[in-house]
Design a protein around this motif. Structure first.
Motif, PDB file in Angstrom:
ATOM      1  N   ARG A   1     -12.691  -6.271  -6.970  1.00 15.10           N
ATOM      2  CA  ARG A   1     -12.820  -5.731  -5.616  1.00 15.10           C
ATOM      3  C   ARG A   1     -14.269  -5.735  -5.173  1.00 15.10           C
ATOM      4  O   ARG A   1     -14.602  -6.145  -4.052  1.00 15.10           O
ATOM      5  CB  ARG A   1     -12.248  -4.311  -5.570  1.00 15.10           C
ATOM      6  N   ARG A   2     -15.164  -5.270  -6.047  1.00 11.67           N
ATOM      7  CA  ARG A   2     -16.575  -5.234  -5.685  1.00 11.67           C
ATOM      8  C   ARG A   2     -17.156  -6.640  -5.584  1.00 11.67           C
ATOM      9  O   ARG A   2     -18.072  -6.891  -4.806  1.00 11.67           O
ATOM     10  CB  ARG A   2     -17.363  -4.401  -6.702  1.00 11.67           C
ATOM     11  N   GLY A   3     -16.593  -7.581  -6.383  1.00 13.88           N
ATOM     12  CA  GLY A   3     -17.056  -8.964  -6.286  1.00 13.88           C
ATOM     13  C   GLY A   3     -16.736  -9.568  -4.931  1.00 13.88           C
ATOM     14  O   GLY A   3     -17.583 -10.223  -4.308  1.00 13.88           O
TER      15      GLY A   3
ATOM     16  N   MET B   1      -4.820  -7.125  -3.356  1.00 10.69           N
ATOM     17  CA  MET B   1      -6.265  -7.333  -3.342  1.00 10.69           C
ATOM     18  C   MET B   1      -6.892  -6.654  -2.128  1.00 10.69           C
ATOM     19  O   MET B   1      -7.939  -5.998  -2.226  1.00 10.69           O
ATOM     20  CB  MET B   1      -6.576  -8.825  -3.359  1.00 10.69           C
ATOM     21  N   LEU B   2      -6.268  -6.786  -0.981  1.00 10.86           N
ATOM     22  CA  LEU B   2      -6.771  -6.123   0.227  1.00 10.86           C
ATOM     23  C   LEU B   2      -6.690  -4.612   0.100  1.00 10.86           C
ATOM     24  O   LEU B   2      -7.587  -3.888   0.543  1.00 10.86           O
ATOM     25  CB  LEU B   2      -5.973  -6.597   1.447  1.00 10.86           C
ATOM     26  N   LEU B   3      -5.634  -4.134  -0.508  1.00 13.77           N
ATOM     27  CA  LEU B   3      -5.484  -2.693  -0.708  1.00 13.77           C
ATOM     28  C   LEU B   3      -6.637  -2.152  -1.552  1.00 13.77           C
ATOM     29  O   LEU B   3      -7.218  -1.107  -1.255  1.00 13.77           O
ATOM     30  CB  LEU B   3      -4.142  -2.398  -1.384  1.00 13.77           C
ATOM     31  N   ALA B   4      -6.991  -2.882  -2.609  1.00 13.89           N
ATOM     32  CA  ALA B   4      -8.070  -2.438  -3.483  1.00 13.89           C
ATOM     33  C   ALA B   4      -9.424  -2.490  -2.787  1.00 13.89           C
ATOM     34  O   ALA B   4     -10.359  -1.787  -3.186  1.00 13.89           O
ATOM     35  CB  ALA B   4      -8.106  -3.298  -4.743  1.00 13.89           C
ATOM     36  N   LEU B   5      -9.551  -3.305  -1.751  1.00 15.00           N
ATOM     37  CA  LEU B   5     -10.802  -3.386  -1.004  1.00 15.00           C
ATOM     38  C   LEU B   5     -10.951  -2.267   0.015  1.00 15.00           C
ATOM     39  O   LEU B   5     -11.965  -2.168   0.691  1.00 15.00           O
ATOM     40  CB  LEU B   5     -10.902  -4.741  -0.289  1.00 15.00           C
ATOM     41  N   GLY B   6      -9.920  -1.430   0.144  1.00 18.51           N
ATOM     42  CA  GLY B   6     -10.020  -0.292   1.041  1.00 18.51           C
ATOM     43  C   GLY B   6      -9.164  -0.369   2.287  1.00 18.51           C
ATOM     44  O   GLY B   6      -9.195   0.540   3.122  1.00 18.51           O
TER      45      GLY B   6
ATOM     46  N   ALA C   1      -6.768   2.708  -8.417  1.00 17.90           N
ATOM     47  CA  ALA C   1      -7.486   1.453  -8.254  1.00 17.90           C
ATOM     48  C   ALA C   1      -8.926   1.610  -7.813  1.00 17.90           C
ATOM     49  O   ALA C   1      -9.796   0.910  -8.313  1.00 17.90           O
ATOM     50  CB  ALA C   1      -6.727   0.549  -7.267  1.00 17.90           C
ATOM     51  N   PRO C   2      -9.253   2.527  -6.878  1.00 17.65           N
ATOM     52  CA  PRO C   2     -10.635   2.610  -6.430  1.00 17.65           C
ATOM     53  C   PRO C   2     -11.580   3.210  -7.466  1.00 17.65           C
ATOM     54  O   PRO C   2     -12.770   3.225  -7.252  1.00 17.65           O
ATOM     55  CB  PRO C   2     -10.557   3.509  -5.185  1.00 17.65           C
ATOM     56  N   GLN C   3     -11.024   3.759  -8.586  1.00 21.54           N
ATOM     57  CA  GLN C   3     -11.888   4.370  -9.561  1.00 21.54           C
ATOM     58  C   GLN C   3     -12.697   3.315 -10.306  1.00 21.54           C
ATOM     59  O   GLN C   3     -12.317   2.161 -10.398  1.00 21.54           O
ATOM     60  CB  GLN C   3     -11.052   5.183 -10.564  1.00 21.54           C
TER      61      GLN C   3
ATOM     62  N   ARG D   1      -2.036  -1.950   6.907  1.00 24.22           N
ATOM     63  CA  ARG D   1      -2.929  -3.011   7.370  1.00 24.22           C
ATOM     64  C   ARG D   1      -3.020  -4.133   6.336  1.00 24.22           C
ATOM     65  O   ARG D   1      -3.057  -5.311   6.685  1.00 24.22           O
ATOM     66  CB  ARG D   1      -4.316  -2.448   7.683  1.00 24.22           C
ATOM     67  N   ALA D   2      -3.067  -3.778   5.051  1.00 27.16           N
ATOM     68  CA  ALA D   2      -3.111  -4.805   4.007  1.00 27.16           C
ATOM     69  C   ALA D   2      -1.866  -5.680   4.073  1.00 27.16           C
ATOM     70  O   ALA D   2      -1.942  -6.912   3.966  1.00 27.16           O
ATOM     71  CB  ALA D   2      -3.228  -4.143   2.632  1.00 27.16           C
ATOM     72  N   ALA D   3      -0.710  -5.058   4.250  1.00 26.41           N
ATOM     73  CA  ALA D   3       0.537  -5.815   4.306  1.00 26.41           C
ATOM     74  C   ALA D   3       0.604  -6.705   5.547  1.00 26.41           C
ATOM     75  O   ALA D   3       1.000  -7.877   5.463  1.00 26.41           O
ATOM     76  CB  ALA D   3       1.730  -4.860   4.278  1.00 26.41           C
ATOM     77  N   THR D   4       0.202  -6.174   6.713  1.00 27.82           N
ATOM     78  CA  THR D   4       0.294  -6.973   7.935  1.00 27.82           C
ATOM     79  C   THR D   4      -0.678  -8.153   7.900  1.00 27.82           C
ATOM     80  O   THR D   4      -0.333  -9.254   8.348  1.00 27.82           O
ATOM     81  CB  THR D   4       0.009  -6.104   9.179  1.00 27.82           C
ATOM     82  N   VAL D   5      -1.873  -7.944   7.367  1.00 30.83           N
ATOM     83  CA  VAL D   5      -2.826  -9.048   7.259  1.00 30.83           C
ATOM     84  C   VAL D   5      -2.271 -10.149   6.359  1.00 30.83           C
ATOM     85  O   VAL D   5      -2.335 -11.342   6.695  1.00 30.83           O
ATOM     86  CB  VAL D   5      -4.183  -8.532   6.734  1.00 30.83           C
ATOM     87  N   ALA D   6      -1.714  -9.772   5.216  1.00 28.65           N
ATOM     88  CA  ALA D   6      -1.165 -10.770   4.299  1.00 28.65           C
ATOM     89  C   ALA D   6       0.002 -11.528   4.916  1.00 28.65           C
ATOM     90  O   ALA D   6       0.158 -12.732   4.718  1.00 28.65           O
ATOM     91  CB  ALA D   6      -0.732 -10.096   2.996  1.00 28.65           C
TER      92      ALA D   6
END
Length: 555
Positions: A103-105, A144-149, A299-301, A154-159
């Motif tokens: 995610r940070r990458g 992957m989008l979910l882990a990015l915040g 995941a964000p931890q 929104r993650a589902a609609t973008v995908a």
């Protein structure tokens, strides 16, 4: 032996088509208006289709149920096998803490989530569609989008928006080769024609993603990089399909789009990046995420955002996805592909004996069990490699797989009901009735041709399945109306791409991936307007290609 009738209701094709549309209408009303759970909508529509097949199309009840059973089996293998294994790989990366590094990458590529959405969902998702398909891009890019915040919705609609235009040529040109097989038209010409339709929409998809992520502000601020990405993607699709092969179209387009996007954004002057509208305020978040797993919640931890991982840890974070790409790429090496295909078993479904309206044996009577070549099997190989690389014990990996399947139970039930509906409507002849009725529009059918592909994909979730379902019908309609059969056959594949974002199969996969099982109706309502708008543009394009104005685009 059952032979499909085309106009079983009072000998009227129009009345028969109106009745054949009832299962689809039931599905959309239950999902989009009544807001029923997705599995309830799927099985409600299935019940209507079974009654119609038995009472009006006069298909023996035993064969009707056998067709539904075949669809349910197809749902489990390869569909559930594919997206369940893809999400399992993701679970392992989260469990070991490597997904946070990934995610940070991706965040270091750009701290702008609008750019991240285009890189991950559109470009990386296109690469996965080129290699795997069958819901894999949606399953992987959503998490992957979910882990990015990104918020779950929104993650589902973008995908879902991003997984449209790649579907015409992925995986590895299969929709085009299938279309060639059922129509008898050259695959080269079909690929060229689709390559002169789909790229027009591909130019617009990154712009739509900006609107989905950040509304008009996103479009105003980033329309230039988004347009550059879309144009590069479209040109790569066009050049590959017209001068090389459709099998490589999405691979070339994915790299071209990502490369140009990153080049343009890195050259832009640095300035503070605003948070996309709606990703922070609680009112935009989904009220309940009870389906989210403990791993996803965690995941964000991980290490602080400014911590730079060691090269070894950074490699391990990317390794699962590099492995997926590598395994699918190797599977397409001719010698390896022949070996994998040799394991495919083609069996006649017991008790299901169906003839088409023309009197030919229906291909639906045959079930293909590609136990080696199935995307889920190849993902399993990638998962085993991931286990070794991330040092996940077999016991822990098995526990994670079991938990994944348990959390996907409602998604599995939905896909089973949906594919049972699809096979029932196909085997009984309800879909054929709808298609023949639409083909009666004569020369105006050129405008309606993409709608058939759109309906096929919305129902089956697959451009390949839609092409096998309606490809021959498109050619027959073209010949009766004096239109170019290559144009209309390709329009089926091109229009089908825009049905991906409202396909209940994809909606279910996206919802399950982010813990929103039961909220598929919310996603459907968000996607429907975009799907219809882009479909209207495709219909206009194909209609113009059937006239002297744009007939020069037909090979």
């Amino acid at each position: 032996m059952y032979q499909q009738p085309l106009q079983p209701v009072a000998g009227s094709l129009a009345l028969s088509a109106a009745c054949a549309a009832l299962p689809l209408l039931t599905l959309f009303l239950l999902l989009g208006v009544v807001r029923a759970r997705a599995w309830v909508a799927a099985f409600g529509a299935l019940a209507v289709a079974v009654v119609l097949a038995w009472a009006l199309w006069r298909m023996p009840l035993a064969q009707t149920l056998l067709a539904a059973g075949q669809g349910a089996t197809f749902a489990l293998f390869p569909l559930v096998w594919t997206f369940g294994t893809a999400i399992w790989i993701y679970r392992m990366t989260v469990h070991t803490g490597h997904f946070d590094t990934l995610r940070r990458g991706f965040a270091r590529i750009s701290d702008d989530r609008r750019i991240q959405a285009m890189v991950i969902a559109f470009c990386f998702g296109s690469l996965l569609e080129a290699l795997a398909g069958q819901g894999t891009p949606v399953a992987v890019t959503t998490v992957m989008l979910l882990a990015l915040g990104f918020t779950p919705v929104r993650a589902a609609t973008v995908a879902l928006v991003a997984n449209t235009v790649p579907a015409a040529f992925g995986p590895l040109g299969l929709p085009i080769t299938t279309l060639s097989g059922v129509t008898g038209l050259p695959a080269t010409e079909l690929g060229m024609m689709a390559g002169r339709q789909v790229p027009v929409i591909a130019v617009l998809v990154p712009l739509v993603l900006l609107l989905v992520v950040d509304g008009r502000r996103g479009l105003r601020e980033l329309w230039r990089p988004a347009l550059a990405c879309g144009v590069a993607f479209a040109l790569a699709q066009f050049a590959t399909t017209n001068f090389l092969t459709a099998a490589l179209a999405d691979i070339a387009a994915a790299f071209a789009g990502a490369g140009v996007l990153l080049l343009v954004t890195r050259r832009a002057a640095r300035r503070p990046v605003p948070a996309p509208a709606g990703d922070g305020p609680p009112e935009h978040a989904v009220p309940s995420e009870r389906g989210a797993s403990p791993e996803r919640a965690a995941a964000p931890q991980g290490p602080p955002e400014d911590a730079t991982p060691s090269p070894g840890r950074a490699w391990l974070a990317y390794a699962p996805y590099v492995t997926i790409v590598a395994v699918f790429a190797v599977s397409q090496v001719p010698a390896v592909k022949r070996l994998l295909d040799a394991g495919t078993l083609a069996v006649s479904w017991p008790g299901l004996h169906v003839l088409t309206a023309a009197g030919a044996p229906s291909p639906l009577s045959t079930f293909r069990f590609a136990w080696l070549a199935a995307p889920g099997s190849l993902l399993l190989v990638a998962g085993l490699v991931t286990m070794a690389l991330l040092r996940v014990s077999p016991r822990e990996a098995g526990r994670l797989y079991g938990r994944t399947l348990y959390e996907l139970r409602w998604a599995v039930l939905t896909v089973v009901g949906l594919l049972a509906l699809s096979f029932t409507m196909n085997a009984s002849g309800q879909i054929a009735t709808l298609g023949v009725w639409m083909a009666g529009a004569g020369t105006l059918f050129a405008v309606l041709a993409p709608v058939l592909g759109w309906l096929g994909v919305a129902l089956t979730g697959s451009d390949t399945s839609s092409n096998s379902l309606f490809g021959a019908l498109q050619v027959a309609a073209a010949q009766r109306a004096g239109l170019d059969p290559v144009l209309l056959a390709a329009a089926n594949a091109s229009g089908g791409t825009l049905g991906k974002m409202i396909s209940l199969q994809n909606l279910t996969i996206a919802a399950a991936a982010v813990g929103l099982s039961g909220r598929e109706g919310d996603l459907f309502r968000r996607m429907f307007g975009w799907s219809v708008l882009l479909l209207a543009l495709m219909c206009l394009l194909v209609g113009l290609q059937a006239t002297p104005l744009l007939s020069w685009m037909v090979p």
